[in-house]
Structures are given as C-alpha cells and as structure tokens.
Design an enzyme around this catalytic site. Sequence first.
Site, PDB file in Angstrom:
ATOM      1  N   ASN A 163     -10.011   0.049   1.573  1.00  0.00           N
ATOM      2  CA  ASN A 163      -8.559   0.080   1.369  1.00  0.00           C
ATOM      3  C   ASN A 163      -8.261  -0.350  -0.069  1.00  0.00           C
ATOM      4  O   ASN A 163      -8.453  -1.509  -0.415  1.00  0.00           O
ATOM      5  CB  ASN A 163      -7.894  -0.872   2.372  1.00  0.00           C
TER       6      ASN A 163
ATOM      7  N   CYS B 258       0.817  -1.218   0.000  1.00  0.00           N
ATOM      8  CA  CYS B 258       0.000   0.000   0.000  1.00  0.00           C
ATOM      9  C   CYS B 258       0.849   1.265   0.000  1.00  0.00           C
ATOM     10  O   CYS B 258       0.322   2.365  -0.139  1.00  0.00           O
ATOM     11  CB  CYS B 258      -0.953  -0.009   1.193  1.00  0.00           C
TER      12      CYS B 258
ATOM     13  N   HIS C  97      -2.652   7.016   3.807  1.00  0.00           N
ATOM     14  CA  HIS C  97      -3.173   5.812   3.152  1.00  0.00           C
ATOM     15  C   HIS C  97      -4.471   5.406   3.841  1.00  0.00           C
ATOM     16  O   HIS C  97      -4.551   5.332   5.076  1.00  0.00           O
ATOM     17  CB  HIS C  97      -2.136   4.687   3.252  1.00  0.00           C
TER      18      HIS C  97
END
Length: 334
Positions: free
Chosen positions: A275, A118, A245
């Site tokens: 996500n 990520c 994030h």
Amino acid sequence: MTPVSAQAATAVVAAVGSALPSCTVSNDELTARLDTTDEWIRSRTGITRRHIAGADQSTADLAIRAAAQALTSSEPEHVDALVVATTTPDRCCPATAPAVATRLGLTGIPAYDLAAGCTGFLYALATGSGLIAADTARTVLVIGADRLASLPHPDDRTTVPLFGDGAGAVLLRRGSADETGALGPMVLGSDGTGADLIRADRPGALHMDGADVFRHAVDRMTNASRQAATAAGWDLADVDRLIPHQANSRITSFVARQLGVPDDRRLSNVAEVGNTGAASIPLLLDHASSDGRLAPGHRTLLTAFGAGLTWGALTLTWPDLSRTRLPQGAPHDR
Ligand code: UT7
C-alpha cells in the site's frame, strides 16, 4: 458529493510516470524481525514485498523522479501548476510541492500539497481538473507521493507488512470531454466520524483498526464506483479495467465482485509494492500502461479509499500515450 459534470474545458491525461525506491523488503525478511509469516501476509493482503525509501530519500525525491518521467515522455511546452498529494510531506511546513517544482525547473508556478490519505491522488486530480476548467492552467502536474512505510511502529506486525514507499505522476492538459483520456465526472467524499480508524500523530505511531477499515474500504469504493459510472453514463458491465487503490488484494477483489466486474479486469500491483498511499493509483496506471495490461481505448474506472475517512472514483477512457523513458540513473534519480 454530487458529481461535477463535464465542462467545456476538460482535463485530459497526457502522460504518466512513476518511481520506486530500489530497496525492497520481502515477507521473508519481515519474518526475521516480526511475529508473522509469509503465508499470513500473502493470504490476508496479497503482498509479497514492498519498496522502502532510504533515510536519504524523501517524499520530494520520489515525487521528482515520477514527475520527471512523466515530463520526459510528453515534453510539454509549459507546466502551469503542480499538486503533490501526500500524507507524508517532508516537513510540517513548508509544503513539499514548491521544492518539487523548483527542482524540476518550474520555479514560479503555483505548487501546493493536498492531504486526503490514500484518496489523495483522486482529490488532486479533481483540483487539477478544476484549475483547467477554470482556465487558471492549461497543464497541471498531479503527483501522488508517499513514504507510508515510515508511519507504523517498526515492531507492529499488524501494520508494518502493509505499507511501502513510492510515487506516481500524471500530467493533465486542457482538452475536451469527447477525447480519450478526458477525466469523467468525479465522485469524492469524506466522513470524519471515522477519523480515528486510521491515524498517526507522528511517524512511527500509526494506529489502524484493520477490520473496520476493511469494511469501510469495500463499501465506500463500491458505492463511489457505482456513482461515478452512473454519472458517466457507463454500464458497469462495460468497464474494461478497474484500477482500485492498492490497499489489499482481498479488498479490491470484494469491490470487483460487488460491482460485477470480472476479476481479470481488476488490475493490481499490490504484490510488488504494498500500500503506497497517494502513490498507489498513479503507480498502477504507469505500471499497467507500460506492460500492456492497460491499453488505449480501455474504459477505466479508478477508485480509492483512505484515512479521513475519504473516498472517490472517476472514469476515463485510457488514451494513446506515446512514451519515451528516462534511462535508469537519470538526473533526478538519487
Ligand atoms: O489504504 C487504506 C487503509 N488500509 C487498509 O485498507 C487496510 C484494511 N485492512 C486490512 O487490510 C486487513 O484488516 C488487515 C490485513 C490489516 C488484517 O487482516 P484481517 O483479516 O482483518 O485480520 P485481523 O485484523 O482480524 O486479525 C486476525 C488475526 C489477529 O489475531 P487473533 O486476535 O485472531 O488471535 C491478529 O493479531 O491475525 C493477527 N495478525 C497477524 N498474524 C500474523 C495481525 N497481523 C498479523 C501478522 N502476522 N502480520
């Protein structure tokens, strides 16, 4: 990693774009097939729905839509290089990026994938920035694209609710460090001793040690953010927008609190997208700059954490991007 200081030729944000699959899955729809509740998912993660790609919609398809939007809004004369940050490439071999470049009409330019979980988008910004600083490229298309919803086992209630699919793109151009949009010093890091905390040997076999990952995510993003702000000569009190994030709203809220950044300066879209891995930060940049939450002149701090373990942070002052939008159902929209 020691922050890389600004060089004579600096990468500047010239355009942004994003793409989401049209199909959404709400928490209530998940409760029909998993032992979970809307209340559990909302209160533990802040997520209410996620966008899920169809079987005929690849990571490359999402990447192309996001990139096409960024290119349409800026109409650069050249794109000199293209990087796709992804954990979910369409195939093990070849990389996704050359096909993305060709389908964008950019056959011949250097195009490669980069895997850093990520944190991939921030790593890709760093390599794009490096290509510009080395005078290898004047413009670099940096794309974060993932189909993370394909990684959990469909029956795993601990991971299925967390992930969604999407893509975001930023066009970097050669500029100078004193311009708005110039990327500030970058802080990047990794720690392979945590490699097993988030792992997937194949799609459908994701394992995540949620509580441990939670703690690492808060610590790593907080520390990286502090280092990036210090390297840029910024006081954290001067940060107008924190773009973390989008893993989980509790994680990003902890990070903001530890940094002393007021919660109304912490931007989020996790409720709507979940996500989305490497797509997370550029998706949020595009959404927030479109709806005005992110405005020209905002002193902006980006930070990410992901599988690897990997982490990163960087600062920039958000530029004035004149924007024209691709109409819905545009050429690359499948
Ligand atoms: O992009 C970077 C990678 N990922 C992340 O950053 C995610 C980091 N971790 C997290 O976001 C959180 O740890 C989770 C959202 C994954 C889990 O939240 P938590 O508050 O840490 O819960 P937990 O893992 O400690 O589990 C608490 C309980 C457990 O039950 P018991 O053992 O206490 O009886 C779980 O089995 O919640 C249970 N549980 C669920 N219950 C209802 C786990 N998933 C669910 C679910 N619905 N979907």
